[in-house]
Motif scaffolding. Structure first.
Motif, PDB file in Angstrom:
ATOM      1  N   GLY A  64      18.758  38.036  43.990  1.00 51.99           N
ATOM      2  CA  GLY A  64      19.037  37.953  43.073  1.00 51.99           C
ATOM      3  C   GLY A  64      19.178  39.958  42.491  1.00 51.99           C
ATOM      4  O   GLY A  64      18.358  40.079  43.070  1.00 51.99           O
ATOM      5  N   ARG A  65      19.470  40.205  41.567  1.00 47.84           N
ATOM      6  CA  ARG A  65      19.779  41.914  41.376  1.00 47.84           C
ATOM      7  C   ARG A  65      20.176  41.719  39.854  1.00 47.84           C
ATOM      8  O   ARG A  65      21.391  41.274  39.044  1.00 47.84           O
ATOM      9  CB  ARG A  65      20.219  42.939  42.379  1.00 47.84           C
ATOM     10  N   PRO A  66      18.480  42.893  38.573  1.00 46.20           N
ATOM     11  CA  PRO A  66      19.157  43.152  37.528  1.00 46.20           C
ATOM     12  C   PRO A  66      20.844  43.641  36.601  1.00 46.20           C
ATOM     13  O   PRO A  66      20.973  44.234  37.882  1.00 46.20           O
ATOM     14  CB  PRO A  66      18.179  43.633  36.875  1.00 46.20           C
ATOM     15  N   THR A  86      27.915  46.855  37.264  1.00 46.54           N
ATOM     16  CA  THR A  86      27.705  46.062  37.510  1.00 46.54           C
ATOM     17  C   THR A  86      29.547  45.790  36.889  1.00 46.54           C
ATOM     18  O   THR A  86      29.511  45.980  36.006  1.00 46.54           O
ATOM     19  CB  THR A  86      26.430  44.914  36.676  1.00 46.54           C
ATOM     20  N   ARG A  87      30.137  45.898  37.464  1.00 52.19           N
ATOM     21  CA  ARG A  87      31.770  45.341  37.432  1.00 52.19           C
ATOM     22  C   ARG A  87      31.546  43.629  37.621  1.00 52.19           C
ATOM     23  O   ARG A  87      30.582  42.645  38.199  1.00 52.19           O
ATOM     24  CB  ARG A  87      32.375  45.954  38.354  1.00 52.19           C
ATOM     25  N   ILE A  88      32.425  42.733  36.438  1.00 53.05           N
ATOM     26  CA  ILE A  88      33.271  41.454  36.893  1.00 53.05           C
ATOM     27  C   ILE A  88      34.686  41.710  37.781  1.00 53.05           C
ATOM     28  O   ILE A  88      35.108  42.757  36.729  1.00 53.05           O
ATOM     29  CB  ILE A  88      33.467  40.837  35.651  1.00 53.05           C
ATOM     30  N   MET A  89      34.790  41.187  38.609  1.00 57.75           N
ATOM     31  CA  MET A  89      36.201  41.066  38.758  1.00 57.75           C
ATOM     32  C   MET A  89      36.866  39.482  38.609  1.00 57.75           C
ATOM     33  O   MET A  89      36.656  38.748  38.829  1.00 57.75           O
ATOM     34  CB  MET A  89      36.500  41.380  40.365  1.00 57.75           C
ATOM     35  N   VAL A  90      38.690  40.084  37.860  1.00 54.92           N
ATOM     36  CA  VAL A  90      39.156  38.516  37.344  1.00 54.92           C
ATOM     37  C   VAL A  90      39.971  38.015  38.778  1.00 54.92           C
ATOM     38  O   VAL A  90      40.597  39.074  38.838  1.00 54.92           O
ATOM     39  CB  VAL A  90      39.394  39.166  36.158  1.00 54.92           C
ATOM     40  N   LEU A  91      39.691  37.024  39.226  1.00 53.20           N
ATOM     41  CA  LEU A  91      40.289  36.375  40.719  1.00 53.20           C
ATOM     42  C   LEU A  91      41.121  36.003  40.160  1.00 53.20           C
ATOM     43  O   LEU A  91      41.092  34.540  39.065  1.00 53.20           O
ATOM     44  CB  LEU A  91      39.546  35.907  41.070  1.00 53.20           C
ATOM     45  N   SER A  92      42.250  35.818  40.441  1.00 49.00           N
ATOM     46  CA  SER A  92      43.707  34.521  40.454  1.00 49.00           C
ATOM     47  C   SER A  92      44.569  34.247  41.853  1.00 49.00           C
ATOM     48  O   SER A  92      44.859  34.532  41.990  1.00 49.00           O
ATOM     49  CB  SER A  92      44.772  34.843  39.702  1.00 49.00           C
TER      50      SER A  92
END
Length: 144
Positions: free
Chosen positions: A67-69, A74-80
């Motif tokens: 884990g890492r804070p 930090t990003r989110i990638m939206v996958l479909s």
């Protein structure tokens, strides 16, 4: 000459990973997460991204990384893929690049790497190795 494909290059620790751009719908900043009871350890919960509710997966946990804070990268990638939409948390997103199919080497099965069940190749980018990961397969297994 082999056909080139576009890949989103993202970072987990100091390792670069590449995901087929056809699976990555968008890249966004972290948003508040609503926790879900009894979810697998790698599912953080669900997020509401502009009115669309979707599960969010901690890719570090899914790949077996420590884990890492979250930080400013930090990003989110939206996958479909395959009718499934979900977001994954990554340490950072670098760029989109084209990689020629004939420059992709098959990973050595004797070398154990985090998430190796999803790895289908390795390519070079600016003198660094990029691990190509099948996020559509990860998505179908993680959310199923």
């Amino acid at each position: 000459m082999a056909e080139a494909s576009q890949y989103v290059i993202f970072r987990m620790d100091d390792q670069l990973y590449g995901a087929d751009i056809a699976v990555v719908r968008e890249v966004s900043y972290r948003t508040p997460v609503t926790r879900l009871p009894n979810a697998p350890h790698y599912v953080e919960g669900v997020i509401d991204l502009r009115g669309e509710v979707m599960p969010i997966i901690d890719l570090r946990k899914r790949l077996g990384l420590p884990g890492r804070p979250a930080d400013g990268d930090t990003r989110i990638m939206v996958l479909s893929a395959g009718g499934i939409t979900a977001a994954v948390i990554v340490d950072g997103v670098e760029q989109v690049i084209s990689i020629d199919a004939d420059t992709i080497a098959q990973p050595d099965s004797s070398v154990a790497v985090a998430g190796q069940d999803y790895v289908y190749g390795v390519a070079r980018m600016d003198g660094r190795l990029v691990v190509l990961i099948d996020l559509s397969r990860l998505l179908s297994i993680a959310v199923a």
